[in-house]
Design a protein around this motif. Structure first.
Motif, short mmCIF file in Angstrom:
data_model
loop_
_atom_site.label_atom_id
_atom_site.label_comp_id
_atom_site.label_asym_id
_atom_site.label_seq_id
_atom_site.Cartn_x
_atom_site.Cartn_y
_atom_site.Cartn_z
N GLY A 26 -3.51 -41.19 37.68
CA GLY A 26 -3.34 -41.99 36.46
C GLY A 26 -4.66 -42.66 36.10
N ALA A 27 -5.34 -43.23 37.10
CA ALA A 27 -6.60 -43.93 36.84
C ALA A 27 -7.66 -42.93 36.39
N LEU A 28 -7.69 -41.75 37.07
CA LEU A 28 -8.70 -40.75 36.70
C LEU A 28 -8.46 -40.20 35.29
N ALA A 29 -7.15 -40.01 34.97
CA ALA A 29 -6.81 -39.41 33.67
C ALA A 29 -7.29 -40.26 32.51
N LYS A 30 -7.44 -41.54 32.74
CA LYS A 30 -7.88 -42.42 31.65
C LYS A 30 -9.27 -42.04 31.16
N SER A 31 -10.13 -41.60 32.12
CA SER A 31 -11.49 -41.27 31.68
C SER A 31 -11.69 -39.75 31.52
N ASP A 32 -10.74 -38.96 32.04
CA ASP A 32 -10.92 -37.50 31.94
C ASP A 32 -9.64 -36.86 31.39
N SER A 33 -9.65 -36.55 30.09
CA SER A 33 -8.42 -36.05 29.45
C SER A 33 -8.06 -34.65 29.95
N LYS A 34 -9.05 -33.94 30.58
CA LYS A 34 -8.77 -32.58 31.08
C LYS A 34 -7.66 -32.58 32.14
N ILE A 35 -7.58 -33.68 32.89
CA ILE A 35 -6.57 -33.76 33.96
C ILE A 35 -5.17 -33.61 33.37
N VAL A 36 -4.93 -34.35 32.31
CA VAL A 36 -3.61 -34.29 31.66
C VAL A 36 -3.36 -32.89 31.10
N GLU A 37 -4.40 -32.37 30.46
CA GLU A 37 -4.26 -31.03 29.87
C GLU A 37 -3.90 -29.98 30.92
N ARG A 38 -4.61 -30.03 32.06
CA ARG A 38 -4.37 -29.01 33.09
C ARG A 38 -2.97 -29.16 33.70
N LEU A 39 -2.59 -30.40 33.93
CA LEU A 39 -1.24 -30.60 34.48
C LEU A 39 -0.19 -30.12 33.47
N SER A 40 -0.46 -30.40 32.23
CA SER A 40 0.47 -30.01 31.18
C SER A 40 0.65 -28.49 31.16
N THR B 291 3.01 -40.31 30.20
CA THR B 291 3.96 -41.38 30.53
C THR B 291 4.31 -41.38 32.02
N LEU B 292 4.04 -40.25 32.70
CA LEU B 292 4.41 -40.19 34.12
C LEU B 292 3.32 -40.72 35.04
N LEU B 293 2.10 -40.75 34.52
CA LEU B 293 0.98 -41.13 35.40
C LEU B 293 0.73 -42.65 35.38
N GLY C 240 4.08 -26.81 32.22
CA GLY C 240 4.81 -26.51 30.99
C GLY C 240 5.48 -27.77 30.41
N ILE C 241 4.87 -28.93 30.66
CA ILE C 241 5.41 -30.18 30.09
C ILE C 241 4.36 -30.69 29.11
N ASN C 242 4.79 -31.18 27.95
CA ASN C 242 3.75 -31.53 27.00
C ASN C 242 2.94 -32.76 27.43
N ALA C 243 1.68 -32.80 26.92
CA ALA C 243 0.70 -33.78 27.40
C ALA C 243 1.18 -35.22 27.25
N ILE C 244 1.87 -35.49 26.17
CA ILE C 244 2.31 -36.88 25.95
C ILE C 244 3.27 -37.31 27.07
N ASP C 245 4.18 -36.37 27.43
CA ASP C 245 5.13 -36.71 28.48
C ASP C 245 4.42 -36.89 29.82
N ILE C 246 3.39 -36.05 30.07
CA ILE C 246 2.65 -36.19 31.33
C ILE C 246 2.01 -37.58 31.41
#
Ligand code: ATP
Length: 422
Positions: free
Chosen positions: A394-408, A420-422, A412-418
């Motif tokens: 969660g902390a890393l994703a704040k500065s690196d948007s790629k993390i959310v994208e890759r998890l998404s 909210t989970l972090l 197969g879960i959309n980025a916005i939902d990811i």
């Protein structure tokens, strides 16, 4: 809100009322024998000669809901150029009020047409013989002294309480419409709405309407709501399976519209009736249907008493108490004194409570999927993911948007939902 189709497609003429030929002949023969009516109308429709018909003082149209009783009287008035004075149980409730309304109507000259007036007492069986005794007597008195045609409608005039009314009226039975006729009307509506409707889909709607054309038209409007222009039998199946609001919608509609206690209670025998769901839906739809505070509070009071039985059943497993709970929850919510006349189409919303539950269930599922994925790929336990990794990510994703994208992508879960989970 769009005009309800039951109003939009309400037949304008006698000929447009479908599948009730016998009733039309009787009604027309009576009116032509006793009152002034246009010749061509009488030549076409007045086919009966029976003394009982020609001598009747008033007509009582009897039959199940949605088969055209009220519509037939409206069409009759229009055809013969009479002005219609329409009264329902709440007008009739006090004798004085009734005499005032009818008296005034009969004294004043007609504004339109042939010069006559016709009085329609809609749903006389909505009168409570005890409380509204004055009303019933007043109707009888009006019938005995009236010089104008009086037509009444009722679902169940065979109740012994209405004997005096039956004795002075000609009872004309309207039948449930045939499946063929219902399909035919639905087909015409589809064409006029520019919609392509599969024959089999219309047949399935007609079947479940059990000859109640109003119910069938309301269902069709619901399936084609939001501007949809096609209807297939698969749509009907899918909506039925996926969308519990359809079957619950029908159940609620039947409960609120039931005329009799038994009719409301009988809904619990329906195989799709789920009483736990019903409680949730009823709780949220009572204020949609009963707008008056008093009516609403009576309905809630009965539902809450039913809920007390349910509470007891859950505690003690005394299932033999369930019928009491159901009588209160169905008959009690449906049969309320001074119940308002319900509009032909009620929009029951999906209960907020179920929506919120569904949302949190979805969120939980997504969270489990994320935890599972991280645990497997990082070779750590799920609880370690939950207590440590998620927060770090969660902390890393704040500065690196790629993390959310890759998890998404991976999950197969959309980025916005990811997010909210972090
Ligand atoms: N025989 C019919 N022919 C054509 N349309 C009909 C017929 N019966 C019902 N409908 C349609 O259903 C709607 C409801 O009909 P109507 O109000 O006449 O029913 P009803 O028998 O008086 O029912 P209720 O007992 O519930 O008052 C009408 O507006 C019309 O669109």
């Amino acid at each position: 809100m769009a005009l309800p189709w039951v109003e939009k497609y309400r037949p304008k003429s006698f000929a447009d009322v479908v599948d009730q030929e016998e009733a039309k002949y009787v009604l027309a023969s009576w009116i032509c024998a006793r009152f002034r009516a246009p010749k061509d109308f009488c030549t076409r429709w007045a086919k009966k000669k029976d003394k009982e018909i020609l001598d009747a003082r008033a007509v009582l149209l009897a039959g199940p809901p949605g088969v055209g009783k009220t519509t037939l009287v409206h069409a009759l008035a229009r055809e013969i150029g009479y002005e219609l004075i329409e009264l329902n149980a709440s007008d009739v409730r006090t004798a004085e009020r009734l005499k005032e309304v009818v008296g005034r109507g009969l004294r004043e000259g007609s504004l339109f047409g042939y010069g006559g007036k016709i009085v329609l007492f809609d749903e006389v069986d909505g009168l409570h013989v005890k409380e509204d005794a004055g009303g019933l007597e007043a109707i009888i008195e009006i019938i005995e002294n009236s010089k104008v045609p009086i037509v009444m409608t009722a679902n169940n005039p065979y109740d012994p309480r209405f004997r005096p009314l039956r004795d002075i009226s000609l009872v004309v039975n309207l039948k449930r419409l045939s499946e063929e006729e219902v399909v035919e009307v639905l087909r015409r509506i589809c064409t006029s709405e520019g919609a392509k409707c599969e024959e089999e889909a219309l047949r399935s709607i007609a079947k479940s309407s059990l000859g109640d054309l109003r119910a069938a038209i309301n269902d069709l409007q619901m399936y084609l709501s939001g501007g949809r222009k096609t209807l297939t039998v698969d749509d009907i199946k899918r909506v039925g399976e996926r969308n519990p609001q359809l079957s619950m919608f029908e159940i609620l509609d039947r409960v609120y519209r039931a005329r009799w206690f038994d009719e409301a209670r009988a809904i619990s025998f329906n195989p799709s009736f789920d009483w736990e769901q019903y409680f949730i839906w009823a709780t949220e739809t009572i204020p949609v249907v009963y707008k008056e505070v008093e009516t609403m509070s009576v309905a809630y009071d009965r539902l809450s008493k039913a809920d007390m039985f349910i509470g007891r059943i859950k505690r003690t497993q005394e299932w033999e108490l369930l019928p009491y709970a159901l009588e209160l929850a169905l008959g009690g919510v449906s049969q309320i004194k001074n119940k308002p006349r319900l509009p032909p189409f009620i929009k029951y919303g999906f209960p907020q409570r179920l929506l919120i539950l569904a949302k949190s269930r979805e969120a939980r599922k997504r969270r489990d999927a994320l935890v599972e994925y991280l645990a497997q790929n990082l070779h750590v336990s799920r609880s370690y993911v939950k207590s440590e990794i998620i927060y770090v990510l969660g902390a890393l994703a704040k500065s690196d948007s790629k993390i959310v994208e890759r998890l998404s992508k991976a999950l197969g879960i959309n980025a916005i939902d990811i997010k909210t989970l972090l």
